[in-house]
Write a protein that holds these residues in place. Structure first.
Motif, PDB file in Angstrom:
ATOM      1  N   SER A 339       0.836  -1.213   0.000  1.00  9.10           N
ATOM      2  CA  SER A 339       0.000   0.000   0.000  1.00  9.10           C
ATOM      3  C   SER A 339       0.865   1.255   0.000  1.00  9.10           C
ATOM      4  CB  SER A 339      -0.960  -0.004   1.185  1.00  9.10           C
ATOM      5  OG  SER A 339      -0.249   0.010   2.391  1.00  9.10           O
ATOM      6  N   VAL A 342       1.923   1.709  -3.620  1.00  8.89           N
ATOM      7  CA  VAL A 342       0.808   2.165  -4.464  1.00  8.89           C
ATOM      8  C   VAL A 342       0.518   3.638  -4.210  1.00  8.89           C
ATOM      9  CG1 VAL A 342      -1.674   1.882  -4.893  1.00  8.89           C
ATOM     10  CG2 VAL A 342      -0.198  -0.128  -4.668  1.00  8.89           C
ATOM     11  N   GLN A 343       0.604   4.031  -2.969  1.00 10.75           N
ATOM     12  CA  GLN A 343       0.340   5.420  -2.630  1.00 10.75           C
ATOM     13  C   GLN A 343       1.289   6.370  -3.375  1.00 10.75           C
ATOM     14  OE1 GLN A 343       0.713   6.326   1.489  1.00 10.75           O
ATOM     15  NE2 GLN A 343      -0.931   7.851   1.415  1.00 10.75           N
ATOM     16  N   ARG A 346       0.635   5.755  -7.715  1.00  9.50           N
ATOM     17  CA  ARG A 346      -0.648   5.964  -8.388  1.00  9.50           C
ATOM     18  C   ARG A 346      -0.828   7.398  -8.869  1.00  9.50           C
ATOM     19  NH1 ARG A 346      -5.295   4.703  -4.242  1.00  9.50           N
ATOM     20  NH2 ARG A 346      -6.412   4.890  -6.202  1.00  9.50           N
ATOM     21  N   ARG A 347      -0.049   8.319  -8.318  1.00  7.43           N
ATOM     22  CA  ARG A 347      -0.170   9.730  -8.738  1.00  7.43           C
ATOM     23  C   ARG A 347       0.478   9.971 -10.109  1.00  7.43           C
ATOM     24  NH1 ARG A 347       3.062  12.264  -4.654  1.00  7.43           N
ATOM     25  NH2 ARG A 347       3.203  10.282  -3.552  1.00  7.43           N
ATOM     26  N   TYR A 371       3.758  -3.315  -9.505  1.00  8.55           N
ATOM     27  CA  TYR A 371       2.635  -2.379  -9.375  1.00  8.55           C
ATOM     28  C   TYR A 371       1.710  -2.499 -10.591  1.00  8.55           C
ATOM     29  CZ  TYR A 371       0.152   2.075  -9.718  1.00  8.55           C
ATOM     30  OH  TYR A 371      -0.820   3.024  -9.882  1.00  8.55           O
ATOM     31  N   TRP A 375      -0.656  -4.776  -8.323  1.00  9.65           N
ATOM     32  CA  TRP A 375      -1.270  -3.897  -7.319  1.00  9.65           C
ATOM     33  C   TRP A 375      -2.193  -2.849  -7.927  1.00  9.65           C
ATOM     34  CZ3 TRP A 375       4.331  -3.529  -5.313  1.00  9.65           C
ATOM     35  CH2 TRP A 375       4.629  -4.671  -4.558  1.00  9.65           C
ATOM     36  N   ALA A 376      -1.865  -2.363  -9.133  1.00  6.44           N
ATOM     37  CA  ALA A 376      -2.712  -1.316  -9.717  1.00  6.44           C
ATOM     38  C   ALA A 376      -4.128  -1.818  -9.987  1.00  6.44           C
ATOM     39  CB  ALA A 376      -2.093  -0.800 -11.017  1.00  6.44           C
ATOM     40  N   ARG A 379      -8.756  -3.979  -6.106  1.00  3.68           N
ATOM     41  CA  ARG A 379      -9.882  -3.132  -5.696  1.00  3.68           C
ATOM     42  C   ARG A 379     -10.340  -3.581  -4.309  1.00  3.68           C
ATOM     43  NH1 ARG A 379      -8.065  -0.839  -8.926  1.00  3.68           N
ATOM     44  NH2 ARG A 379      -8.660  -0.294 -11.024  1.00  3.68           N
TER      45      ARG A 379
END
Ligand code: CTP
Length: 417
Positions: A339, A342-343, A346-347, A371, A375-376, A379
């Motif tokens: 996580s 991903v944080q 994802r930006r 990722y 991970w992307a 959900r």
């Protein structure tokens, strides 16, 4: 129709340039689809020639109103564009009609000034003998091949040859064109022509290209177009290899040269685009160019991209690349949980992720791969709709709850949807 109109005026109309080359090269049994045709009008009275091409194009527009007509006044050129199925973004046939002219260059690498002259001089100003032939379309003598500079022989000897020693000084983008034709047609660059390329490069023509952006912006546009042709073609690797061997990457930046590492980066970014760009948002040739420009010293990258008039997101990516890479090199491998990764990722858009991955396969590329492949896609088990059903009132808390659910799912504390 255009030929008849020209005949009535006492002008000659010629098919010139690449179309003549392709017609002469074509296997007579195969169908040849010409989509980009260059015509030149030549007359007996110089005064009558000025604007002759434009007037022929206007004649076509008159009888075919569906055709797009554009006139480039200063160069006495008109373009007719037929669109496929009425979709204006898809040109299916483009005809450029110029008036025979000669050009003189007020200084090297400038845009040519134009004055009326004859077909021979029009052909003489062209890049290579194989592109400097014309086929007459008007009577008398329709079908006649005009070959003043030995283009026919060079086609048969599979040879790319310039017409004169100054060709590359006048227009350095021709170095890129020589490479493009040589690789695409499986021709050789004539040794003397190769000597002229080295001479142009040694004379510092590339420094001029970089420093005179304001004075000759059209030159950078032409260089960008040639780079686009080369980097989007199936043969981009041999073409880039030949540009490097000739030392022509200097035209982009004095320090740009290929290395094993850079080849790996380019191949990697190409593979990753195929693998991850499902929606075809990325432009492969631009991504390859970004990888090349990322190889430059960090303070130079975005300047060169700007000179080439690349899109703003590309310029911005290259401007921030160094900062982003040093940040990620420190933070990403130190992340304890998916996580956290991903944080951070994802930006960023796919182009940024692919650029960094191509340049740093380990460890950043490995993390980004995980990722993108895994991970992307994760959900959380509940979405906004479910929260509403559970009686939560919509509001800013939704985002917090959903983010917390996603993090818990990514880190394996709860099952994904
Ligand atoms: N030309 C030139 N110098 C340049 C660009 C173009 O002399 N820097 C001339 C060449 O005679 C060329 C013609 O303009 O044949 C048309 O240019 P372009 O459409 O770019 O090239 P084509 O030869 O038609 O190549 P392609 O088949 O790849 O379109």
């Amino acid at each position: 129709q255009m030929a008849h109109q020209a005949e009535r005026q006492g002008w000659h109309l010629y098919l010139v340039g690449g179309a003549v080359r392709d017609v002469l090269l074509a296997d007579s049994s195969a169908e040849l689809a010409l989509t980009d045709i260059d015509l030149v009008v030549d007359g007996f009275y110089q005064a009558a020639q000025v604007g002759a091409g434009v007037s022929l194009a206007q004649g076509i527009k008159h009888s075919h109103p569906e055709v797009d007509l554009q006139v480039y006044g200063r160069f006495q050129t008109a373009a007719l564009v037929w669109h496929r199925d009425g979709d204006s973004s898809l040109a299916s046939l483009m005809i450029d009609i110029a008036t025979a002219r000669t050009e003189f260059y007020p200084y090297p690498a400038a845009n040519p000034e134009v004055e009326a002259s004859s077909i021979r001089q029009d052909l003489y100003r062209r890049d290579f003998t194989i592109n400097a032939m014309a086929i007459r379309l008007t009577q008398p003598g329709a079908g006649l091949l005009l070959d003043f500079f030995g283009g026919w022989v060079d086609l048969h000897h599979r040879c790319v040859r310039v017409l004169h020693a100054n060709s590359f000084i006048e227009d350095p983008t021709r170095i890129y064109r020589a490479v493009r034709f040589a690789v695409r047609l499986a021709f050789q660059i004539d040794p003397q022509t190769e000597g002229f390329i080295h001479h142009a490069l040694d004379s510092g023509i590339y420094t001029q290209m970089q420093q005179q952006v304001a004075k000759v912006p059209a030159l950078q546009t032409r260089l960008k177009n040639e780079l686009k042709y080369i980097l989007e073609a199936a043969y981009w690797q041999p073409a880039l290899g030949l540009l490097d061997k000739l030392g022509a990457l200097k035209c982009l930046h004095s320090q740009l040269a290929m290395s094993e590492r850079l080849w790996h980066q380019l191949r990697r970014v190409s593979r990753w685009i195929q693998r991850f760009d499902f929606e075809h948002h990325l432009v492969p040739w631009q991504m390859r160019l970004e990888v090349l420009l990322a190889e430059l010293p960090k303070s130079e990258r975005s300047r060169v991209a700007k000179n080439l008039q690349l899109p703003q997101p590309t310029i911005d990516r290259l401007a921030h690349l160094d900062h982003l890479e040093s940040d990620w090199r420190q933070t990403l491998p130190a992340c304890q949980t998916p996580s956290q990764i991903v944080q951070q990722l994802r930006r960023h858009d796919l182009a940024t992720l692919l650029l960094v991955s191509a340049r740093h396969p380990r460890p950043l590329g490995q993390i980004i791969w995980r990722y993108l492949t895994h991970w992307a896609e994760v959900r959380p088990p509940l979405n906004g709709h479910d929260l509403k059903q559970l009686g939560y009132r919509p509001g800013p808390r939704y985002r917090q709850i959903l983010a917390a659910l996603l993090a818990a799912t990514l880190d394996g504390h709860i099952q994904s949807r």
